[in-house]
Motif scaffolding. Structure first.
Motif, PDB file in Angstrom:
ATOM      1  N   LEU A 293       0.888  -1.056  -0.079  1.00  0.00           N
ATOM      2  CA  LEU A 293      -0.040   0.086   0.026  1.00  0.00           C
ATOM      3  C   LEU A 293       0.759   1.241   0.122  1.00  0.00           C
ATOM      4  O   LEU A 293       1.968   1.155   0.747  1.00  0.00           O
ATOM      5  N   SER A 294       0.212   2.272  -0.706  1.00  0.00           N
ATOM      6  CA  SER A 294       1.028   3.534  -0.691  1.00  0.00           C
ATOM      7  C   SER A 294      -0.069   4.680  -0.790  1.00  0.00           C
ATOM      8  O   SER A 294      -1.025   4.489  -1.597  1.00  0.00           O
ATOM      9  N   ILE A 295       0.185   5.673   0.058  1.00  0.00           N
ATOM     10  CA  ILE A 295      -0.919   6.933  -0.015  1.00  0.00           C
ATOM     11  C   ILE A 295      -0.230   8.185  -0.541  1.00  0.00           C
ATOM     12  O   ILE A 295       0.856   8.208  -0.554  1.00  0.00           O
ATOM     13  N   HIS A 296      -0.960   8.745  -1.322  1.00  0.00           N
ATOM     14  CA  HIS A 296      -0.524   9.980  -2.065  1.00  0.00           C
ATOM     15  C   HIS A 296      -1.671  11.000  -1.892  1.00  0.00           C
ATOM     16  O   HIS A 296      -2.797  10.864  -1.994  1.00  0.00           O
ATOM     17  N   PRO A 297      -1.446  12.175  -1.725  1.00  0.00           N
ATOM     18  CA  PRO A 297      -0.009  12.622  -1.201  1.00  0.00           C
ATOM     19  C   PRO A 297       0.637  11.969   0.138  1.00  0.00           C
ATOM     20  O   PRO A 297      -0.316  12.090   1.056  1.00  0.00           O
ATOM     21  N   GLN A 307     -11.760  22.893   3.788  1.00  0.00           N
ATOM     22  CA  GLN A 307     -11.193  22.397   2.717  1.00  0.00           C
ATOM     23  C   GLN A 307     -11.283  21.071   2.207  1.00  0.00           C
ATOM     24  O   GLN A 307     -11.663  20.142   3.256  1.00  0.00           O
ATOM     25  N   VAL A 308     -11.279  20.789   1.074  1.00  0.00           N
ATOM     26  CA  VAL A 308     -11.440  19.443   0.620  1.00  0.00           C
ATOM     27  C   VAL A 308     -10.056  18.929   0.102  1.00  0.00           C
ATOM     28  O   VAL A 308      -9.373  19.480  -0.922  1.00  0.00           O
ATOM     29  N   LEU A 309      -9.698  17.716   0.509  1.00  0.00           N
ATOM     30  CA  LEU A 309      -8.468  17.186   0.284  1.00  0.00           C
ATOM     31  C   LEU A 309      -8.718  15.773  -0.724  1.00  0.00           C
ATOM     32  O   LEU A 309      -9.635  15.050  -0.175  1.00  0.00           O
ATOM     33  N   ASN A 310      -7.951  15.520  -1.704  1.00  0.00           N
ATOM     34  CA  ASN A 310      -8.238  14.335  -2.817  1.00  0.00           C
ATOM     35  C   ASN A 310      -7.170  13.584  -2.290  1.00  0.00           C
ATOM     36  O   ASN A 310      -5.745  13.908  -2.117  1.00  0.00           O
ATOM     37  N   ILE A 311      -7.307  12.363  -1.607  1.00  0.00           N
ATOM     38  CA  ILE A 311      -6.251  11.512  -1.012  1.00  0.00           C
ATOM     39  C   ILE A 311      -6.273  10.037  -1.695  1.00  0.00           C
ATOM     40  O   ILE A 311      -7.639   9.512  -1.963  1.00  0.00           O
ATOM     41  N   GLN A 312      -5.420   9.621  -2.221  1.00  0.00           N
ATOM     42  CA  GLN A 312      -5.535   8.568  -3.194  1.00  0.00           C
ATOM     43  C   GLN A 312      -4.622   6.994  -2.498  1.00  0.00           C
ATOM     44  O   GLN A 312      -3.416   7.599  -1.879  1.00  0.00           O
ATOM     45  N   CYS A 313      -5.152   6.122  -2.512  1.00  0.00           N
ATOM     46  CA  CYS A 313      -4.299   4.832  -1.781  1.00  0.00           C
ATOM     47  C   CYS A 313      -4.279   3.847  -3.078  1.00  0.00           C
ATOM     48  O   CYS A 313      -5.227   3.303  -3.476  1.00  0.00           O
ATOM     49  N   LEU A 321      -7.083 -11.802  -7.267  1.00  0.00           N
ATOM     50  CA  LEU A 321      -8.299 -10.942  -7.042  1.00  0.00           C
ATOM     51  C   LEU A 321      -9.343 -11.558  -6.295  1.00  0.00           C
ATOM     52  O   LEU A 321      -9.089 -12.887  -6.004  1.00  0.00           O
ATOM     53  N   PRO A 322     -10.016 -11.028  -5.227  1.00  0.00           N
ATOM     54  CA  PRO A 322     -10.137  -9.455  -5.360  1.00  0.00           C
ATOM     55  C   PRO A 322      -9.289  -8.644  -4.221  1.00  0.00           C
ATOM     56  O   PRO A 322      -8.895  -9.549  -3.221  1.00  0.00           O
ATOM     57  N   VAL A 323      -9.563  -7.568  -4.070  1.00  0.00           N
ATOM     58  CA  VAL A 323      -9.079  -6.875  -2.593  1.00  0.00           C
ATOM     59  C   VAL A 323     -10.106  -6.039  -2.301  1.00  0.00           C
ATOM     60  O   VAL A 323     -10.774  -5.303  -2.920  1.00  0.00           O
ATOM     61  N   ASP A 324     -10.345  -5.786  -0.824  1.00  0.00           N
ATOM     62  CA  ASP A 324     -11.322  -4.989  -0.455  1.00  0.00           C
ATOM     63  C   ASP A 324     -10.412  -3.792   0.113  1.00  0.00           C
ATOM     64  O   ASP A 324      -9.868  -3.857   1.136  1.00  0.00           O
ATOM     65  N   LEU A 325     -10.533  -2.561  -0.389  1.00  0.00           N
ATOM     66  CA  LEU A 325     -10.101  -1.363   0.176  1.00  0.00           C
ATOM     67  C   LEU A 325     -10.966  -0.290   0.878  1.00  0.00           C
ATOM     68  O   LEU A 325     -12.164   0.081   0.400  1.00  0.00           O
ATOM     69  N   SER A 326     -10.577   0.051   2.059  1.00  0.00           N
ATOM     70  CA  SER A 326     -11.562   0.932   2.826  1.00  0.00           C
ATOM     71  C   SER A 326     -10.723   2.183   3.682  1.00  0.00           C
ATOM     72  O   SER A 326      -9.363   1.812   3.706  1.00  0.00           O
ATOM     73  N   TRP A 327     -11.286   3.122   4.242  1.00  0.00           N
ATOM     74  CA  TRP A 327     -10.451   4.180   4.951  1.00  0.00           C
ATOM     75  C   TRP A 327     -10.768   4.156   6.411  1.00  0.00           C
ATOM     76  O   TRP A 327     -12.345   4.144   6.495  1.00  0.00           O
ATOM     77  N   GLU A 328      -9.994   4.310   7.283  1.00  0.00           N
ATOM     78  CA  GLU A 328     -10.372   4.604   8.607  1.00  0.00           C
ATOM     79  C   GLU A 328      -9.581   6.128   9.127  1.00  0.00           C
ATOM     80  O   GLU A 328      -8.806   6.319   8.658  1.00  0.00           O
ATOM     81  N   THR A 377      -5.916   6.003   7.926  1.00  0.00           N
ATOM     82  CA  THR A 377      -5.327   4.868   7.578  1.00  0.00           C
ATOM     83  C   THR A 377      -6.180   4.148   6.360  1.00  0.00           C
ATOM     84  O   THR A 377      -7.483   4.240   6.320  1.00  0.00           O
ATOM     85  N   CYS A 378      -5.445   3.730   5.450  1.00  0.00           N
ATOM     86  CA  CYS A 378      -5.959   3.060   4.216  1.00  0.00           C
ATOM     87  C   CYS A 378      -5.866   1.579   4.533  1.00  0.00           C
ATOM     88  O   CYS A 378      -4.754   1.009   4.987  1.00  0.00           O
ATOM     89  N   VAL A 379      -6.935   0.852   4.580  1.00  0.00           N
ATOM     90  CA  VAL A 379      -7.072  -0.709   4.904  1.00  0.00           C
ATOM     91  C   VAL A 379      -7.261  -1.525   3.612  1.00  0.00           C
ATOM     92  O   VAL A 379      -8.300  -1.414   2.793  1.00  0.00           O
ATOM     93  N   ALA A 380      -6.496  -2.571   3.552  1.00  0.00           N
ATOM     94  CA  ALA A 380      -6.716  -3.656   2.314  1.00  0.00           C
ATOM     95  C   ALA A 380      -6.656  -4.974   3.006  1.00  0.00           C
ATOM     96  O   ALA A 380      -6.109  -5.465   3.557  1.00  0.00           O
ATOM     97  N   VAL A 381      -7.906  -5.665   2.558  1.00  0.00           N
ATOM     98  CA  VAL A 381      -8.359  -6.789   3.063  1.00  0.00           C
ATOM     99  C   VAL A 381      -8.243  -7.736   1.912  1.00  0.00           C
ATOM    100  O   VAL A 381      -8.809  -7.670   0.945  1.00  0.00           O
ATOM    101  N   HIS A 382      -7.344  -8.782   1.850  1.00  0.00           N
ATOM    102  CA  HIS A 382      -6.862  -9.722   1.132  1.00  0.00           C
ATOM    103  C   HIS A 382      -6.878 -11.190   1.371  1.00  0.00           C
ATOM    104  O   HIS A 382      -6.660 -11.247   2.810  1.00  0.00           O
TER     105      HIS A 382
END
Length: 442
Positions: A293-297, A307-313, A321-328, A377-382
């Motif tokens: 996992l990597s978070i940008h920026p 303010q609105v922030l655009n965050i990508q994981c 496959l598959p992977v389940d992505l979520s935010w905490e 936190t970006c969470v990936a369940v695999h």
């Protein structure tokens, strides 16, 4: 004293009998399916099959006649009740003999088998010389067994004198990895061992081992070895090896893949040939690699209310496959909550067969009670495990101060008040001294 010694000796005998009985458990009574093609059907297409219930009494040697005295179930045809002698005790493992009343049962299937020579280059040497077919004139059967743990499998070729129901195992294969998992780049061993009846004339004429791969209709030869001539087939897959010494000494035909790749996921078939005989056992290998996992920026910029922030994981390098992505979000109070909604991209496949996928979060600080910030936190369940990546979110200039800020401001005020009082006292004291000195001079 004599009585004590006698009791001690009897206890030792009882203990030995208990250990011996535990280690040498009885062989199972297996209910299987007898599957064969319907008679009287010709033509090039495969005919329909019939299946009947069959009962297999497994024993370790021919002198065990306990099976003959047991009663057969009424729903099984007496012609489909067989006694199988297995000197190698492959079928006497506890995974084929669950406790009485157990819901899970071992799975098995029996088929008629026709001995015949094989034209494969690495098997032809086994039938180069003419061999008297007298030994082959018998009833032959192939059978496959899967234990209750679904990790142990056995395949057998048995022979019964014509017209009898007492079969003897001539060739057996055993695997302890009917389903296996491996990480990318790591070595993995697929277990396969075989036993051939040393009293059979076929076992004296050599053997051959073959490993094949199949996946979604695609197949390839992984490795083939002629044990009689000690030759390896030319079409050997890179990184696939056998322990040739173990093959000859212990019948260990296990396949080792030195560096697991995505393309190695699939079905592997271990085949062992004796002259005119073939036993096979299939096992599944799944390559499982959790995502990175990597978070940008990263790090996140300072945020202000509204303010609105655009965050990508980005989750990359995972399979399958598959992977389940979520935010905490974890606030300053230590409580964790989910953040929704977030958009998901489609998966992309890299050159090495691994996948990547990303999720984008629009973080509106005016709509979410983020306080002064916290940990995002970006969470990936695999299938390979759960992975997390975190960044720090700092919100500045928000209107309602926290308890900590209020206490800090009170502290600053007290310090300032103390400084002012100290300066005032110093100035007043200095002025009084000067006035007293002036009066004295007069």
């Amino acid at each position: 004293m004599t009585d004590f010694s006698t009791i001690y000796k009897l206890s030792l005998v009882a203990l030995w009998c208990f250990i011996h009985a535990s280690s040498c458990s009885s062989c199972p009574l297996l209910e299987c399916w007898f599957v064969q093609e319907k008679k009287g059907r010709g033509g090039g297409l495969a005919g329909a099959t019939t299946q009947e219930k069959t009962l297999l009494h497994i024993r370790k040697d021919e002198h065990d006649d306990s099976a003959e005295s047991s009663r057969a179930p009424s729903d099984i045809n007496p012609d489909r009740i067989y006694i199988i002698t297995d000197p190698a005790e492959a079928l006497c493992h506890r995974s084929f003999n669950p406790p009485r009343g157990s819901i899970k049962k071992p799975q098995c299937e029996v088929n008629p088998f026709l001995p015949q020579p094989c034209s494969l280059a690495w098997v032809q040497s086994l039938t180069e010389k003419a061999f008297s077919p007298v030994y082959l004139q018998a009833d032959w059967f192939s059978a496959s067994f899967t234990g209750v743990d679904e990790q142990r499998g056995v395949a057998t070729i048995t022979r019964a004198p014509s017209g009898t129901k007492q079969q003897s195992v001539i060739l057996s294969l055993t695997s302890r990895t009917m389903s296996a998992q491996a990480r990318l780049g790591e070595p993995v061993t697929l277990d396969c061992s075989f036993w051939a009846d040393p009293l059979s004339p076929l076992s004296e004429m050599g053997f051959a081992v073959e490993w094949r791969y199949q996946f979604r209709g695609d197949g390839r030869l992984v490795l083939a070895y002629d044990g009689k001539t000690d030759r390896l087939a030319e079409t050997v897959e890179e990184g696939a090896t056998l322990d040739f010494e173990a093959v000859h000494q212990r019948g260990n035909a296990s396949l080792t893949l030195l560096e697991t790749k995505v393309r190695h996921s699939g079905t592997y078939i271990c085949s062992v040939y004796l002259p005119y005989l073939l036993a096979q056992i299939a096992m599944e290998l799944e390559v499982v690699e959790p995502p990175s996992l990597s978070i940008h920026p990263s790090p996140l910029p300072l945020a202000v209310p509204g303010q609105v922030l655009n965050i990508q994981c980005e989750a990359s390098g995972f399979v399958p496959l598959p992977v389940d992505l979520s935010w905490e979000f974890k606030g300053a109070d230590g409580k964790t909550r989910s953040l929704e909604p977030a958009s998901m991209s489609g998966h992309r496949q890299a050159w090495d067969g691994t996948f990547s996928q990303s999720t984008r979060l629009q973080l509106d600080t005016s709509k979410l009670d983020l306080g002064r910030g916290g940990e995002l936190t970006c969470v990936a369940v695999h299938r390979g495990g759960t992975r997390r990546a975190s960044v720090t979110l700092s919100v500045i200039g928000f209107s309602s101060p926290s308890i900590e800020d209020s206490m800090a401001m009170v502290g600053v005020a007290l310090v300032l008040y103390g400084l002012i009082k100290f300066a005032s006292w110093t100035f007043t004291s200095s002025g009084s001294d000067e006035a007293a000195k002036s009066d004295k001079d007069k």
